[in-house]
Design an enzyme around this catalytic site. Structure first.
Site, PDB file in Angstrom:
ATOM      1  N   ASP A 188       0.827  -1.205   0.000  1.00  0.00           N
ATOM      2  CA  ASP A 188       0.000   0.000   0.000  1.00  0.00           C
ATOM      3  C   ASP A 188       0.860   1.255   0.000  1.00  0.00           C
ATOM      4  O   ASP A 188       2.078   1.189   0.213  1.00  0.00           O
ATOM      5  CB  ASP A 188      -0.961  -0.008   1.209  1.00  0.00           C
ATOM      6  CG  ASP A 188      -0.287  -0.452   2.505  1.00  0.00           C
ATOM      7  OD1 ASP A 188       0.950  -0.338   2.612  1.00  0.00           O
ATOM      8  OD2 ASP A 188      -0.998  -0.915   3.404  1.00  0.00           O
ATOM      9  N   ASN A 213      -7.412  -3.025  14.281  1.00  0.00           N
ATOM     10  CA  ASN A 213      -8.775  -3.356  13.863  1.00  0.00           C
ATOM     11  C   ASN A 213      -8.793  -4.564  12.919  1.00  0.00           C
ATOM     12  O   ASN A 213      -9.770  -4.792  12.230  1.00  0.00           O
ATOM     13  CB  ASN A 213      -9.438  -2.147  13.203  1.00  0.00           C
ATOM     14  CG  ASN A 213      -8.728  -1.716  11.928  1.00  0.00           C
ATOM     15  OD1 ASN A 213      -7.742  -2.324  11.513  1.00  0.00           O
ATOM     16  ND2 ASN A 213      -9.217  -0.659  11.302  1.00  0.00           N
ATOM     17  N   HIS A 258      -7.085  -4.997  10.188  1.00  0.00           N
ATOM     18  CA  HIS A 258      -6.897  -4.767   8.751  1.00  0.00           C
ATOM     19  C   HIS A 258      -5.624  -5.472   8.270  1.00  0.00           C
ATOM     20  O   HIS A 258      -4.706  -5.726   9.051  1.00  0.00           O
ATOM     21  CB  HIS A 258      -6.895  -3.268   8.395  1.00  0.00           C
ATOM     22  CG  HIS A 258      -5.701  -2.482   8.816  1.00  0.00           C
ATOM     23  ND1 HIS A 258      -5.707  -1.106   8.952  1.00  0.00           N
ATOM     24  CD2 HIS A 258      -4.416  -2.850   9.124  1.00  0.00           C
ATOM     25  CE1 HIS A 258      -4.515  -0.686   9.303  1.00  0.00           C
ATOM     26  NE2 HIS A 258      -3.717  -1.713   9.425  1.00  0.00           N
ATOM     27  N   GLU A 296      -9.671  -2.154   5.477  1.00  0.00           N
ATOM     28  CA  GLU A 296     -10.311  -1.895   6.759  1.00  0.00           C
ATOM     29  C   GLU A 296     -11.559  -2.780   6.906  1.00  0.00           C
ATOM     30  O   GLU A 296     -12.062  -3.309   5.901  1.00  0.00           O
ATOM     31  CB  GLU A 296     -10.723  -0.414   6.821  1.00  0.00           C
ATOM     32  CG  GLU A 296      -9.568   0.577   6.575  1.00  0.00           C
ATOM     33  CD  GLU A 296      -8.618   0.733   7.754  1.00  0.00           C
ATOM     34  OE1 GLU A 296      -8.450  -0.240   8.530  1.00  0.00           O
ATOM     35  OE2 GLU A 296      -8.030   1.809   7.896  1.00  0.00           O
TER      36      GLU A 296
HETATM   37  P1  PGA Z   1       2.345  -1.885  12.655  1.00  0.00           P
HETATM   38  O1  PGA Z   1       1.138  -1.790  11.624  1.00  0.00           O
HETATM   39  O2  PGA Z   1       3.275  -2.924  12.131  1.00  0.00           O
HETATM   40  O3  PGA Z   1       2.949  -0.512  12.640  1.00  0.00           O
HETATM   41  O4  PGA Z   1       1.742  -2.244  13.972  1.00  0.00           O
HETATM   42  C1  PGA Z   1       0.589  -2.970  11.129  1.00  0.00           C
HETATM   43  C2  PGA Z   1      -0.601  -2.643  10.254  1.00  0.00           C
HETATM   44  O5  PGA Z   1      -1.270  -1.617  10.477  1.00  0.00           O
HETATM   45  O6  PGA Z   1      -0.889  -3.437   9.337  1.00  0.00           O
END
Ligand code: PGA
Length: 240
Positions: free
Chosen positions: A67, A136, A138, A143
């Site tokens: 992304d 959450n 995702h 999302e």
């Molecule tokens: P993080 O993010 O590795 O910074 O916890 C993971 C994500 O949001 O997929």
């Protein structure tokens, strides 16, 4: 799903890096799907260490990132393009023309998403996809939603994601939109490796592994993939 619980993020980084460097050794022209965020940093450090110590070349490897933010210059310190170069690519012998990102500044985002999906398909598909998981649940920036997404698309980030990521944006406001690979596209990777560490991920991890498969828990779809490895620390595994 194969679940491995290790003591520290560094131990997870070493174990996950080995999966990736073993793939590069066995298949020097492999296609890797890569992720940003805090979770993959120890893995990237360990990949760099192995590259230096064992002289594994990444010259034939192609990468596709999950992304990218919209409306953030590519050279901004918070773009995922910058993150990947600082955390990994600048320390490998990977070729710049072999590292690929969605262009979050494209004027026609639909066309940009189709271009990216076609390029991945024409390259032969992703051999190993690295994932983190949001608080959450995702994956990528998919999302919680009413249905699972298909190919790459433009997404409005949820308040939960903005809250989790805005710590990185000290001066400028954080973008509220991103381009992301879709869920079905992530699922088409031949192998998927997901990393989750820390107590904030515990509920998402439990719902991903033990809950029903639902687009309200995007990571739960991984239950339907036949080659998924999940690496957790004890805090992230605490509700299993
Ligand atoms: P993080 O993010 O590795 O910074 O916890 C993971 C994500 O949001 O997929």
């Amino acid at each position: 799903m194969k679940v491995t619980v290790l003591k520290t993020a560094e131990e997870i980084g070493v174990a996950v890096a080995k999966i990736f460097t073993d793939e590069v050794k066995a298949n020097p022209d492999c296609i890797l799907g890569l992720a940003t965020g805090a979770s993959p940093i120890p893995t990237y450090n360990s990949i760099i260490k192995t590259h230096k110590e064992e002289g594994i070349s990444f010259k034939g490897v192609k990468t596709y990132n999950l992304d990218e933010y919209c409306d953030l210059p590519k050279a901004d310190k918070n773009s995922y393009y910058t993150f990947m170069h600082e955390q990994l690519f600048n320390s490998l012998d990977i070729l710049e023309e072999n590292v690929h990102f969605l262009d979050g500044n494209a004027t026609d985002t639909d066309a940009e998403c189709r271009r990216y999906d076609n390029e991945i398909n024409e390259a032969g598909g992703i051999d190993i996809q690295l994932l983190g998981i949001g608080n959450n649940a995702h994956i990528g920036f998919n999302e919680p939603a009413d249905s699972f997404t298909d190919g790459s698309f433009k997404v409005k980030l949820t308040d939960s994601t903005i809250e989790a990521n805005k710590i990185y944006f000290d001066e400028n406001p954080m973008p509220h939109y991103a381009l992301t690979m879709g869920v079905n596209q992530i699922m088409s990777a031949k192998k998927i490796v997901l990393i989750a560490t820390g107590p904030k991920k515990a509920e998402a991890v439990r719902n991903m592994i033990k809950g029903e498969v639902t687009p309200q828990v995007p990571a739960s779809i991984l239950q339907n993939h036949n080659d998924v490895e999940i690496f957790l620390d004890e805090a992230a595994a605490s509700l299993l």
